[in-house]
Write a protein that holds these residues in place. Sequence first.
Motif, PDB file in Angstrom:
ATOM      1  N   GLY A 229       0.821  -1.197   0.000  1.00 22.18           N
ATOM      2  CA  GLY A 229       0.000   0.000   0.000  1.00 22.18           C
ATOM      3  C   GLY A 229       0.861   1.254   0.000  1.00 22.18           C
ATOM      4  O   GLY A 229       2.081   1.202  -0.179  1.00 22.18           O
ATOM      5  N   VAL A 230       0.219   2.394   0.234  1.00 18.63           N
ATOM      6  CA  VAL A 230       0.942   3.663   0.185  1.00 18.63           C
ATOM      7  C   VAL A 230       2.007   3.724   1.266  1.00 18.63           C
ATOM      8  O   VAL A 230       3.174   4.051   1.006  1.00 18.63           O
ATOM      9  CB  VAL A 230      -0.037   4.841   0.318  1.00 18.63           C
ATOM     10  N   ALA A 231       1.624   3.410   2.509  1.00 21.96           N
ATOM     11  CA  ALA A 231       2.582   3.508   3.615  1.00 21.96           C
ATOM     12  C   ALA A 231       3.742   2.544   3.423  1.00 21.96           C
ATOM     13  O   ALA A 231       4.911   2.905   3.608  1.00 21.96           O
ATOM     14  CB  ALA A 231       1.870   3.241   4.944  1.00 21.96           C
ATOM     15  N   GLU A 232       3.431   1.307   3.049  1.00 21.75           N
ATOM     16  CA  GLU A 232       4.502   0.324   2.865  1.00 21.75           C
ATOM     17  C   GLU A 232       5.418   0.712   1.711  1.00 21.75           C
ATOM     18  O   GLU A 232       6.648   0.614   1.822  1.00 21.75           O
ATOM     19  CB  GLU A 232       3.905  -1.059   2.615  1.00 21.75           C
ATOM     20  N   SER A 233       4.838   1.173   0.603  1.00 19.72           N
ATOM     21  CA  SER A 233       5.659   1.571  -0.545  1.00 19.72           C
ATOM     22  C   SER A 233       6.572   2.736  -0.178  1.00 19.72           C
ATOM     23  O   SER A 233       7.758   2.753  -0.541  1.00 19.72           O
ATOM     24  CB  SER A 233       4.762   1.956  -1.723  1.00 19.72           C
ATOM     25  N   PHE A 234       6.026   3.705   0.544  1.00 18.39           N
ATOM     26  CA  PHE A 234       6.835   4.871   0.942  1.00 18.39           C
ATOM     27  C   PHE A 234       7.986   4.450   1.851  1.00 18.39           C
ATOM     28  O   PHE A 234       9.124   4.903   1.681  1.00 18.39           O
ATOM     29  CB  PHE A 234       5.953   5.899   1.634  1.00 18.39           C
ATOM     30  N   VAL A 235       7.705   3.594   2.810  1.00 24.46           N
ATOM     31  CA  VAL A 235       8.756   3.139   3.726  1.00 24.46           C
ATOM     32  C   VAL A 235       9.818   2.345   2.971  1.00 24.46           C
ATOM     33  O   VAL A 235      11.025   2.473   3.228  1.00 24.46           O
ATOM     34  CB  VAL A 235       8.141   2.312   4.868  1.00 24.46           C
ATOM     35  N   LEU A 236       9.401   1.512   2.018  1.00 21.94           N
ATOM     36  CA  LEU A 236      10.366   0.755   1.233  1.00 21.94           C
ATOM     37  C   LEU A 236      11.277   1.677   0.425  1.00 21.94           C
ATOM     38  O   LEU A 236      12.498   1.487   0.378  1.00 21.94           O
ATOM     39  CB  LEU A 236       9.633  -0.207   0.291  1.00 21.94           C
ATOM     40  N   VAL A 237      10.683   2.679  -0.206  1.00 24.71           N
ATOM     41  CA  VAL A 237      11.468   3.607  -1.028  1.00 24.71           C
ATOM     42  C   VAL A 237      12.448   4.394  -0.160  1.00 24.71           C
ATOM     43  O   VAL A 237      13.633   4.527  -0.491  1.00 24.71           O
ATOM     44  CB  VAL A 237      10.521   4.548  -1.796  1.00 24.71           C
ATOM     45  N   MET A 238      11.965   4.924   0.964  1.00 24.64           N
ATOM     46  CA  MET A 238      12.834   5.705   1.834  1.00 24.64           C
ATOM     47  C   MET A 238      13.881   4.833   2.514  1.00 24.64           C
ATOM     48  O   MET A 238      15.025   5.261   2.723  1.00 24.64           O
ATOM     49  CB  MET A 238      11.993   6.442   2.879  1.00 24.64           C
ATOM     50  N   GLY A 239      13.513   3.617   2.850  1.00 24.87           N
ATOM     51  CA  GLY A 239      14.490   2.705   3.441  1.00 24.87           C
ATOM     52  C   GLY A 239      15.594   2.346   2.464  1.00 24.87           C
ATOM     53  O   GLY A 239      16.778   2.274   2.830  1.00 24.87           O
ATOM     54  N   LEU A 240      15.217   2.125   1.198  1.00 26.37           N
ATOM     55  CA  LEU A 240      16.235   1.837   0.178  1.00 26.37           C
ATOM     56  C   LEU A 240      17.158   3.040  -0.001  1.00 26.37           C
ATOM     57  O   LEU A 240      18.386   2.885  -0.108  1.00 26.37           O
ATOM     58  CB  LEU A 240      15.560   1.483  -1.139  1.00 26.37           C
ATOM     59  N   ALA A 241      16.594   4.257  -0.048  1.00 25.14           N
ATOM     60  CA  ALA A 241      17.421   5.453  -0.190  1.00 25.14           C
ATOM     61  C   ALA A 241      18.374   5.603   0.990  1.00 25.14           C
ATOM     62  O   ALA A 241      19.540   5.997   0.819  1.00 25.14           O
ATOM     63  CB  ALA A 241      16.531   6.690  -0.318  1.00 25.14           C
ATOM     64  N   THR A 242      17.904   5.279   2.191  1.00 23.17           N
ATOM     65  CA  THR A 242      18.772   5.355   3.372  1.00 23.17           C
ATOM     66  C   THR A 242      19.909   4.344   3.286  1.00 23.17           C
ATOM     67  O   THR A 242      21.072   4.669   3.557  1.00 23.17           O
ATOM     68  CB  THR A 242      17.950   5.122   4.645  1.00 23.17           C
ATOM     69  N   ASN A 243      19.582   3.110   2.928  1.00 23.78           N
ATOM     70  CA  ASN A 243      20.617   2.084   2.813  1.00 23.78           C
ATOM     71  C   ASN A 243      21.639   2.439   1.744  1.00 23.78           C
ATOM     72  O   ASN A 243      22.851   2.234   1.916  1.00 23.78           O
ATOM     73  CB  ASN A 243      19.985   0.728   2.500  1.00 23.78           C
ATOM     74  N   GLN A 244      21.179   2.989   0.634  1.00 18.41           N
ATOM     75  CA  GLN A 244      22.117   3.350  -0.424  1.00 18.41           C
ATOM     76  C   GLN A 244      22.971   4.553  -0.023  1.00 18.41           C
ATOM     77  O   GLN A 244      24.130   4.645  -0.421  1.00 18.41           O
ATOM     78  CB  GLN A 244      21.356   3.621  -1.720  1.00 18.41           C
ATOM     79  N   TYR A 245      22.405   5.473   0.758  1.00 10.86           N
ATOM     80  CA  TYR A 245      23.233   6.565   1.245  1.00 10.86           C
ATOM     81  C   TYR A 245      24.296   6.051   2.215  1.00 10.86           C
ATOM     82  O   TYR A 245      25.413   6.586   2.278  1.00 10.86           O
ATOM     83  CB  TYR A 245      22.374   7.629   1.931  1.00 10.86           C
ATOM     84  N   MET A 246      23.970   5.030   2.976  1.00 10.45           N
ATOM     85  CA  MET A 246      24.965   4.416   3.852  1.00 10.45           C
ATOM     86  C   MET A 246      26.133   3.857   3.042  1.00 10.45           C
ATOM     87  O   MET A 246      27.293   3.938   3.472  1.00 10.45           O
ATOM     88  CB  MET A 246      24.317   3.299   4.674  1.00 10.45           C
ATOM     89  N   LEU A 247      25.841   3.309   1.855  1.00 12.83           N
ATOM     90  CA  LEU A 247      26.917   2.800   1.000  1.00 12.83           C
ATOM     91  C   LEU A 247      27.848   3.931   0.589  1.00 12.83           C
ATOM     92  O   LEU A 247      29.073   3.754   0.543  1.00 12.83           O
ATOM     93  CB  LEU A 247      26.324   2.128  -0.240  1.00 12.83           C
ATOM     94  N   LYS A 248      27.268   5.092   0.274  1.00 11.95           N
ATOM     95  CA  LYS A 248      28.095   6.238  -0.111  1.00 11.95           C
ATOM     96  C   LYS A 248      28.935   6.707   1.073  1.00 11.95           C
ATOM     97  O   LYS A 248      30.128   6.982   0.944  1.00 11.95           O
ATOM     98  CB  LYS A 248      27.182   7.349  -0.635  1.00 11.95           C
ATOM     99  N   TRP A 249      28.315   6.843   2.244  1.00  8.89           N
ATOM    100  CA  TRP A 249      29.025   7.350   3.422  1.00  8.89           C
ATOM    101  C   TRP A 249      30.148   6.412   3.850  1.00  8.89           C
ATOM    102  O   TRP A 249      31.244   6.863   4.211  1.00  8.89           O
ATOM    103  CB  TRP A 249      28.031   7.554   4.557  1.00  8.89           C
ATOM    104  N   MET A 250      29.909   5.098   3.802  1.00  5.84           N
ATOM    105  CA  MET A 250      30.922   4.144   4.255  1.00  5.84           C
ATOM    106  C   MET A 250      32.152   4.119   3.346  1.00  5.84           C
ATOM    107  O   MET A 250      33.211   3.663   3.753  1.00  5.84           O
ATOM    108  CB  MET A 250      30.313   2.734   4.346  1.00  5.84           C
ATOM    109  N   TYR A 251      32.024   4.611   2.120  1.00  4.65           N
ATOM    110  CA  TYR A 251      33.173   4.651   1.214  1.00  4.65           C
ATOM    111  C   TYR A 251      34.272   5.543   1.801  1.00  4.65           C
ATOM    112  O   TYR A 251      35.458   5.248   1.680  1.00  4.65           O
ATOM    113  CB  TYR A 251      32.730   5.178  -0.147  1.00  4.65           C
ATOM    114  N   SER A 252      33.876   6.658   2.438  1.00  4.56           N
ATOM    115  CA  SER A 252      34.845   7.563   3.069  1.00  4.56           C
ATOM    116  C   SER A 252      34.190   8.167   4.300  1.00  4.56           C
ATOM    117  O   SER A 252      33.711   9.305   4.272  1.00  4.56           O
ATOM    118  CB  SER A 252      35.270   8.666   2.093  1.00  4.56           C
ATOM    119  N   PRO A 253      34.118   7.424   5.408  1.00  8.31           N
ATOM    120  CA  PRO A 253      33.365   7.889   6.577  1.00  8.31           C
ATOM    121  C   PRO A 253      34.065   8.961   7.394  1.00  8.31           C
ATOM    122  O   PRO A 253      33.416   9.644   8.189  1.00  8.31           O
ATOM    123  CB  PRO A 253      33.187   6.610   7.399  1.00  8.31           C
TER     124      PRO A 253
END
Length: 777
Positions: A229-253
């Motif tokens: 649904g809307v809430a689940e889709s939004f959380v999935l999208v934002m969670g993926l964006a957060t995890n991918q930002y973690m990949l960027k940050w961990m490259y040079s923390p």
Amino acid sequence: MGDQPTSDGKRTPGAQSDETIVIPPTPKPDADATQVIRPPSAPAPVKKKDADDTVVIRATPPAKKKRAVGDDTVIIRLPGSPAKTAGTKTGGIKKKTVGDDTVIIRLPSGPTKTGALTTVRKQAGDDTVIIRLPQAPAKKQVAGRAVVDKKVDETVIIRLPAEKPEPAKPADLGWAPWVLAVSSLGVVLVALAYAGGRHETAWAMTAYWIGQIIVFSPVVFRLLSRLAGVAESFVLVMGLATNQYMLKWMYSPDQFRFPDELQHWLATTLITESGELFRQNNALPPAVHFPGLAEMGAGLSLLTGLPVTAAGTIVAGVAHLIFVGWLFAAVLRASNSPAMAGVACVTYATAMHYLFFNSMFLYATAALPFFMLTVWAHRRWRAGGGRRFLSLAVIGIAMTTVSHHVTAFALVATLLLLSLTEVALEKPRPWHSLIVPGVALAIVCSWIGFVATDVISYLEAPVQRLAASLNQILGGAPSGGDDGGASKPVPLVQLAVQGLGILGLLVLFLAVARDMILRKDRDTWRWAALVGGAVFFAGNGARFLGQNGPEIAGRLSTFTYVPMSIIAAIAIVHAVQIIPAKDENGRRWLSVPPPGVAVTTGRRLAGQVYIGTTLITLLMVGARTGGWPPVSALLPGPYMPAAYERSVDAYGVDASFWQQRNLPQEVRVGGDITAVALSSTYGRTDPVREVGELYYATEWTATEQEIVRSLAINYLVVDHRLGDLLPMDNAYFQSDPMAGKITEPLSDAQLGKFDTVDTISRLYDNGTVRIYQMGDL
């Protein structure tokens, strides 16, 4: 644009209380008009979801029990009803047992008015619905044949009794927590790969790719299933964006290493030190007049006491998440479909610069949320939201303008495209829709013309390089005898992955274009997205324009990939036919698509989910191999010349801080790409980038001395590791005269000649990096 049917008896998300079921009539038997339809006993009844009003009717052979002649009663027993058959009487109803879902329909034996449809009022607690249908359509003689008059509607409409709806949950997250937990395991695996890369282990690259797929694919799979649904889709999208930002940050923390991030680190530091905006920044002069990012970073640093690096990391991460959230909201508003919004967001996450460049501490990152906020507000205003959304759009335009020049230009183009498509397709022509792009153009031109006047000269050089590359491709002569360098040949596997991804997007684009044209679609936003998708493919051709082509294509895709992601989501969620079936005239590609929206279930839906997940994952892999950082620097590791993040280490940082402590800020310092980036930021000096000829010369002559005088160079930074390794990007220096032609590292004679000149003095040496003074200038 939603993923639910909106017409022809199909349900819409906004009409959940409508329990209409359309059942086509069947010919009645000659002698006995009564049919008893029972669900088969072998397969289990289909389990319905909450709030799912679908009725599944499985027909079985007619019952052997002989019914009275003239009894037109049709008994339909829904799955899960008791085995006992509800009896019927002429003019009456036999009371059903508890839980009996039998629906009884009586076909009238006498004539009724055409189109008449009556029901018998139910008794309290009785779930039986009795519907009397109009007389079956009469037959008429046409050319000696009996033909059924098709003007009479033969559709039988059954409205099931509406049950008391369950109170909606404020936020049904569904499977999102579990899916994101699996995705987080991929983040851990990539972190281990980064650690392995720093120690040059053999397994690091394999772990990196497995981790990237685990981070990405489970979220895509869940969104493509159309169950969120809307809430689940939004959380999935934002969670993926957060995890991918973690990949960027961990490259040079621990610190910023990309040159552009270092430039904005300096701009933010200057504000924290002085408390004033518009402080001179020698590392990136245009950034002085676009203080949005630096102001936010300085504000957070001063309020919390965090270092500028930590504050910048937080600001960039929050801005990145807000941009993704506004993208989800904009697509959801236009499509009314959480599946559409979710798939568009995960498709956009496969853009070449999404993972790193679009989430770095750069002024483009700060401008993107305001860019998407303006698009969303414009949509709400045009949908009748009122002047408050018009005001919000104007605020978004102003914030984008003072944050980043290129994003401001892209916003003007986007708003103009949306308005022009609306004017072209709607009647009467809504000329007032041009108000927003007109305001945007006025604000941007005013800011560039009266405040940020240096932007024009700043953008002039890349535009000239792009023009020179186009001139070469079209068969013209190189400008000034300098071709800007040739790019390294791209590995065949990398080309294949990127090519397959682009080809898949092209197939989806053409399928949606054909569908819209043949349907005579008049939706202005879908047409605007289609035009934007065409611009995306045109922009991808820029990657072949010389050495800077891939960078130009990547930066263009930041904006052009938004409409392309929407087109891809339409194709995947709406199951647009890639290869259409032939129509009655034998035409395939010109056959008009069936009305409505295709809704797939069962094996076909499963196939679409698997194919869609594979395609979007392939796009992600192609973006990682062709985006940033380059393939040779996907993992952090030891020093590499001209490798941007991989080139920043303790030796260079120590040399730059020595400059900050011992040299005046107005001195001009030259060096390779990394040395100039560090000297102009940590060292606070004025950079000189066109110094390649001074390093390639094997001995110091009057020619080199004249270059020093003409460029007013005070100091040169010499990293002796340039003599050990070839540059990653085939160029040691910016505007490198040997770009694309370097076959071996710099020699000892080229790097050591500075110690043999009487007018040159060595002031600093940490064993690897040396700093020389160029005499009295």
